[in-house]
Enzyme design. Structure first.
Site, PDB file in Angstrom:
ATOM      1  N   ARG A  97       0.841  -1.201   0.000  1.00 55.86           N
ATOM      2  CA  ARG A  97       0.000   0.000   0.000  1.00 55.86           C
ATOM      3  C   ARG A  97       0.876   1.250   0.000  1.00 55.86           C
ATOM      4  O   ARG A  97       1.769   1.395   0.834  1.00 55.86           O
ATOM      5  CB  ARG A  97      -0.915   0.000   1.220  1.00 55.86           C
ATOM      6  CG  ARG A  97      -1.844   1.197   1.286  1.00 55.86           C
ATOM      7  CD  ARG A  97      -2.858   1.058   2.390  1.00 55.86           C
ATOM      8  NE  ARG A  97      -3.727  -0.087   2.161  1.00 55.86           N
ATOM      9  CZ  ARG A  97      -4.561  -0.569   3.079  1.00 55.86           C
ATOM     10  NH1 ARG A  97      -4.605  -0.037   4.281  1.00 55.86           N
ATOM     11  NH2 ARG A  97      -5.341  -1.595   2.790  1.00 55.86           N
ATOM     12  N   PHE A 102       1.471  10.464   2.228  1.00 53.04           N
ATOM     13  CA  PHE A 102       1.147   9.823   3.502  1.00 53.04           C
ATOM     14  C   PHE A 102       2.186   8.775   3.856  1.00 53.04           C
ATOM     15  O   PHE A 102       3.025   8.999   4.738  1.00 53.04           O
ATOM     16  CB  PHE A 102      -0.255   9.210   3.425  1.00 53.04           C
ATOM     17  CG  PHE A 102      -0.658   8.439   4.660  1.00 53.04           C
ATOM     18  CD1 PHE A 102      -0.137   8.728   5.913  1.00 53.04           C
ATOM     19  CD2 PHE A 102      -1.599   7.422   4.562  1.00 53.04           C
ATOM     20  CE1 PHE A 102      -0.517   8.013   7.050  1.00 53.04           C
ATOM     21  CE2 PHE A 102      -1.995   6.699   5.685  1.00 53.04           C
ATOM     22  CZ  PHE A 102      -1.452   6.991   6.924  1.00 53.04           C
ATOM     23  N   GLN A 105       3.657   1.439   2.855  1.00 54.11           N
ATOM     24  CA  GLN A 105       3.450   0.368   3.830  1.00 54.11           C
ATOM     25  C   GLN A 105       4.016  -0.947   3.311  1.00 54.11           C
ATOM     26  O   GLN A 105       3.886  -1.264   2.137  1.00 54.11           O
ATOM     27  CB  GLN A 105       1.965   0.158   4.085  1.00 54.11           C
ATOM     28  CG  GLN A 105       1.213   1.404   4.491  1.00 54.11           C
ATOM     29  CD  GLN A 105      -0.288   1.169   4.536  1.00 54.11           C
ATOM     30  OE1 GLN A 105      -1.059   2.107   4.362  1.00 54.11           O
ATOM     31  NE2 GLN A 105      -0.704  -0.056   4.769  1.00 54.11           N
ATOM     32  N   ASN A 144      -0.055  -1.235  12.780  1.00 54.24           N
ATOM     33  CA  ASN A 144      -0.728  -2.091  13.751  1.00 54.24           C
ATOM     34  C   ASN A 144      -2.221  -2.132  13.480  1.00 54.24           C
ATOM     35  O   ASN A 144      -2.728  -1.421  12.603  1.00 54.24           O
ATOM     36  CB  ASN A 144      -0.437  -1.625  15.183  1.00 54.24           C
ATOM     37  CG  ASN A 144      -0.936  -0.222  15.446  1.00 54.24           C
ATOM     38  OD1 ASN A 144      -2.091   0.105  15.172  1.00 54.24           O
ATOM     39  ND2 ASN A 144      -0.074   0.633  15.988  1.00 54.24           N
ATOM     40  N   PHE A 155       5.722   1.144   8.227  1.00 56.86           N
ATOM     41  CA  PHE A 155       5.534   2.119   7.154  1.00 56.86           C
ATOM     42  C   PHE A 155       6.580   3.214   7.265  1.00 56.86           C
ATOM     43  O   PHE A 155       7.174   3.437   8.324  1.00 56.86           O
ATOM     44  CB  PHE A 155       4.113   2.704   7.174  1.00 56.86           C
ATOM     45  CG  PHE A 155       3.743   3.478   8.412  1.00 56.86           C
ATOM     46  CD1 PHE A 155       3.788   4.859   8.443  1.00 56.86           C
ATOM     47  CD2 PHE A 155       3.304   2.807   9.543  1.00 56.86           C
ATOM     48  CE1 PHE A 155       3.409   5.572   9.579  1.00 56.86           C
ATOM     49  CE2 PHE A 155       2.917   3.502  10.690  1.00 56.86           C
ATOM     50  CZ  PHE A 155       2.975   4.890  10.709  1.00 56.86           C
ATOM     51  N   LEU A 164      -1.050  10.364  13.682  1.00 55.86           N
ATOM     52  CA  LEU A 164      -0.693   9.009  14.108  1.00 55.86           C
ATOM     53  C   LEU A 164       0.058   8.989  15.436  1.00 55.86           C
ATOM     54  O   LEU A 164       0.289   7.916  15.998  1.00 55.86           O
ATOM     55  CB  LEU A 164       0.169   8.335  13.046  1.00 55.86           C
ATOM     56  CG  LEU A 164      -0.435   8.190  11.653  1.00 55.86           C
ATOM     57  CD1 LEU A 164       0.550   7.498  10.721  1.00 55.86           C
ATOM     58  CD2 LEU A 164      -1.745   7.423  11.708  1.00 55.86           C
ATOM     59  N   HIS A 168       1.014   4.888  16.852  1.00 55.74           N
ATOM     60  CA  HIS A 168       2.009   4.057  16.173  1.00 55.74           C
ATOM     61  C   HIS A 168       3.393   4.442  16.685  1.00 55.74           C
ATOM     62  O   HIS A 168       3.668   5.616  16.921  1.00 55.74           O
ATOM     63  CB  HIS A 168       1.933   4.252  14.658  1.00 55.74           C
ATOM     64  CG  HIS A 168       0.632   3.803  14.058  1.00 55.74           C
ATOM     65  ND1 HIS A 168       0.456   2.546  13.534  1.00 55.74           N
ATOM     66  CD2 HIS A 168      -0.554   4.438  13.944  1.00 55.74           C
ATOM     67  CE1 HIS A 168      -0.789   2.434  13.091  1.00 55.74           C
ATOM     68  NE2 HIS A 168      -1.415   3.562  13.341  1.00 55.74           N
TER      69      HIS A 168
END
Length: 202
Positions: A97, A102, A105, A144, A155, A164, A168
């Site tokens: 992804r 952003f 991943q 997660n 990521f 985030l 994370h």
């Protein structure tokens, strides 16, 4: 909308994995909130690397500095998955992804699509600490599926992702190979779909 859950690494893993321990060096995170609510500096205690093959092309190396003084368990998990010393690891796993601006991943070493993953500890492990902000590009953080559910997925931020913070664990950053992540960014879209395979080759 993207699930802020398993952010999985997918780049063809390269064999040269962990480099020798390095002298701690201070790495600065820059961002709008830098120095306000989160620490803005971290010691890189160790450097690891893997190679990424994009669209079947020649492997390109990225080096990642780990914040072992602050998140030793998280860093050890990532390092061992880079080296494959436990008999499994990132080699062959894709970046499943990618969302421009952003994150990239990857790290789903069991399913390759963001639904799997495994840690060196035999299962999920707890969030270790949240001292660093996601306020910059090139930060390495754990994906997660909720609190204390860390496995192998991770990521790399492609911009300010401060929403985030506290959810994370940031445990390192890109030291070399930022251009590789720029190339990866071009493969993604707002849905996270990846237009060409990107795999950890060694």
């Amino acid at each position: 909308m993207l699930k802020l859950s398993l952010l999985i690494a997918s780049a063809a893993a390269f064999q040269p994995r962990a480099t020798p321990k390095v002298q701690p060096q201070t790495v600065r995170q820059f961002g709008m909130l830098d120095g306000l609510f989160k620490k803005s500096e971290a010691d890189v205690t160790e450097t690891v690397y893997f190679d990424i093959s994009i669209g079947g092309g020649a492997p390109q190396r990225v080096e990642l500095g780990l914040y072992g003084s602050t998140t030793p368990k998280t860093c050890e998990n990532f390092k061992q998955l880079c080296t494959g010393s436990k008999g499994f690891g990132y080699k062959g796993s894709p970046f499943h992804r990618i969302i421009p601006g952003f994150c990239c991943q990857g790290g789903d070493v069991t399913s390759g699509d963001g639904t799997g993953g495994v840690s060196i500890y035999g299962g999920a492990f707890a969030d270790e600490a949240f001292p660093f902000s996601h306020a910059d590009r090139g930060l390495l953080s754990m994906a997660n599926s909720g609190p204390d559910s860390n496995k192998s997925q991770f990521f790399v931020t492609l911009g300010d992702c401060t929403w985030l913070d506290g959810k994370h664990v940031v445990f390192g950053r890109v030291l070399k190979g930022g251009d590789v992540f720029e190339e990866l960014e071009q493969l993604g879209d707002s849905s996270g779909a990846v237009s060409s395979e990107a795999v950890v080759s060694a």
